[in-house]
Design a protein around this motif. Structure first.
Motif, mmCIF file in Angstrom:
data_model
loop_
_atom_site.group_PDB
_atom_site.id
_atom_site.type_symbol
_atom_site.label_atom_id
_atom_site.label_comp_id
_atom_site.label_asym_id
_atom_site.label_seq_id
_atom_site.Cartn_x
_atom_site.Cartn_y
_atom_site.Cartn_z
ATOM 1 N N PHE A 1 0.455 -1.192 -0.173
ATOM 2 C CA PHE A 1 0.017 0.048 -0.277
ATOM 3 C C PHE A 1 0.772 1.152 0.610
ATOM 4 O O PHE A 1 0.523 2.122 -0.943
ATOM 5 N N ASP A 2 1.587 1.342 1.174
ATOM 6 C CA ASP A 2 2.101 2.549 0.896
ATOM 7 C C ASP A 2 3.570 2.300 -0.399
ATOM 8 O O ASP A 2 3.821 3.931 -1.162
ATOM 9 N N PHE B 1 2.031 1.672 -3.711
ATOM 10 C CA PHE B 1 1.767 1.858 -3.583
ATOM 11 C C PHE B 1 0.794 3.478 -3.849
ATOM 12 O O PHE B 1 0.879 4.393 -5.720
ATOM 13 N N LYS B 2 0.988 4.202 -2.923
ATOM 14 C CA LYS B 2 0.915 5.688 -2.276
ATOM 15 C C LYS B 2 1.582 6.599 -2.780
ATOM 16 O O LYS B 2 1.364 6.754 -3.751
ATOM 17 N N GLU B 3 3.104 6.018 -3.015
ATOM 18 C CA GLU B 3 3.948 6.594 -3.724
ATOM 19 C C GLU B 3 4.223 6.882 -5.485
ATOM 20 O O GLU B 3 4.699 7.850 -5.604
ATOM 21 N N GLU B 4 3.998 5.507 -6.246
ATOM 22 C CA GLU B 4 3.569 5.312 -7.684
ATOM 23 C C GLU B 4 2.561 6.541 -7.824
ATOM 24 O O GLU B 4 3.333 6.792 -9.222
ATOM 25 N N ILE B 5 1.832 6.448 -7.584
ATOM 26 C CA ILE B 5 0.732 6.589 -8.123
ATOM 27 C C ILE B 5 0.931 8.310 -8.720
ATOM 28 O O ILE B 5 0.642 9.004 -9.498
ATOM 29 N N PRO B 6 1.153 9.150 -7.645
ATOM 30 C CA PRO B 6 1.747 10.633 -7.897
ATOM 31 C C PRO B 6 2.713 10.826 -9.180
ATOM 32 O O PRO B 6 2.663 11.592 -10.096
ATOM 33 N N ARG C 1 1.061 10.534 -11.892
ATOM 34 C CA ARG C 1 0.078 11.898 -12.819
ATOM 35 C C ARG C 1 0.730 12.786 -12.825
ATOM 36 O O ARG C 1 0.476 13.614 -13.887
ATOM 37 N N SER D 1 -8.855 6.315 -12.138
ATOM 38 C CA SER D 1 -8.734 5.934 -10.668
ATOM 39 C C SER D 1 -8.216 4.283 -10.267
ATOM 40 O O SER D 1 -7.159 4.078 -11.558
ATOM 41 N N HIS D 2 -7.824 4.215 -9.534
ATOM 42 C CA HIS D 2 -7.327 3.223 -8.775
ATOM 43 C C HIS D 2 -7.170 2.080 -8.651
ATOM 44 O O HIS D 2 -8.913 2.228 -7.552
ATOM 45 N N LEU E 1 -5.742 -1.264 -5.725
ATOM 46 C CA LEU E 1 -4.759 -1.743 -5.368
ATOM 47 C C LEU E 1 -5.722 -3.235 -5.076
ATOM 48 O O LEU E 1 -6.442 -3.178 -4.148
#
Length: 277
Positions: A64-65, A67-72, A75, A89-90, A92
């Motif tokens: 999850f961590d 995932f949160k780092e890669e999505i930005p 974008r 949208s995303h 996981l």
């Protein structure tokens, strides 16, 4: 609005395919659903009775961590290519790639899947390898596969291989609709071998039926089907190749060692595979 599923592992190959996915979504005025999957290891809890859940929770949190780092970052890539307005949208999900793709297709009413492949040599891996070959065999919506070295360029020409069957005509109409969104032309290829049974009158009927469309029909006499397709890609300057059949046997000739070398040098283009039926 068309919905496009983009499975990603956040690798360079996936990030390159992401640009193609953004452009595709922009052309069809669609929405991207980014999917990242992971599989938790199987642990025999009789050896770790106290730490069993703690271990799984730790692994899930790490995913999850990340995932949160890669999505930005994705974008940011979208904004760099002036595609920041493409809806995204995303998801996981824990589990196998195929299972989660099938689940997302059903739950999110997906129209297309776009995936990155490991370069020209990766075509063999993509089309013949275990995970993605299963995806190609199992799902019943179009898949756009993007080689890792395929730098996005404006889509002006879409290639379409055909044998002038009724199912080919149905697929061609879908390809023409996509081409109109790209403001592109479609160039069809029929490789007429010594054993081909397509009547010349049938070809003329197709030409008449599609005479008002931005499409041309190329008939090439050859028993070397795969080599002719590769030459067609090169000499007709094809940006995306669309094919109706993506069963593994069809592609085995394309990815043999000698042709793979040619692909590495000249044929790094996406392939859009339409399901049969």
């Amino acid at each position: 609005m068309k919905r496009i599923l983009f499975p990603t592992d956040f690798s360079e190959t996936a990030n390159n395919a992401f640009i193609h996915a953004l452009e595709f979504a922009n052309a069809v005025q669609g929405e991207l659903i980014l999917l990242h999957t992971f599989e938790l290891p199987v642990i025999d809890n009789q050896f770790f009775p106290q730490n069993y859940m703690v271990m799984y929770e730790s692994l899930e949190l790490a995913q999850f961590d990340m995932f949160k780092e890669e999505i930005p970052k994705l974008r940011a890539i979208a904004r760099q290519h002036n595609l920041g307005t493409v809806p995204m949208s995303h998801r996981l999900m824990d589990g196998s790639l195929l299972y989660n793709i099938e689940k997302a297709i059903t739950e999110d009413k997906i129209n297309y899947v776009i995936m990155g492949t490991e370069g020209a040599t990766g075509w063999a891996s993509f089309l013949l390898g275990s995970n993605t070959a299963n995806i190609l065999d199992e799902i019943d919506i179009p898949i756009l596969s993007v080689p890792s070295q395929a730098v996005y360029r404006k889509v002006k020409t879409i290639g379409f291989t055909t044998r002038f069957r009724p199912k080919d005509k149905k697929a061609l109409k879908k390809v023409l609709k996509l081409a109109r969104l790209y403001h592109a032309v479609v160039k069809c290829l029929y490789v007429k071998t010594a054993s081909s049974d397509v009547d010349a009158n049938l070809i003329e009927e197709w030409k008449t039926e599609f005479s008002t469309e931005a499409v041309t029909f190329n008939v090439v006499l050859s028993d070397d089907i795969e080599g002719t397709i590769l030459d067609f890609i090169l000499y007709k300057d094809i940006d995306i190749l669309t094919m109706l059949s993506y069963k593994r046997g069809f592609f085995e000739g394309i990815v043999n060692p000698s042709l793979t070398k040619k692909l590495t040098k000249n044929f790094e283009i996406p392939i859009l595979s339409f399901p049969i039926g």
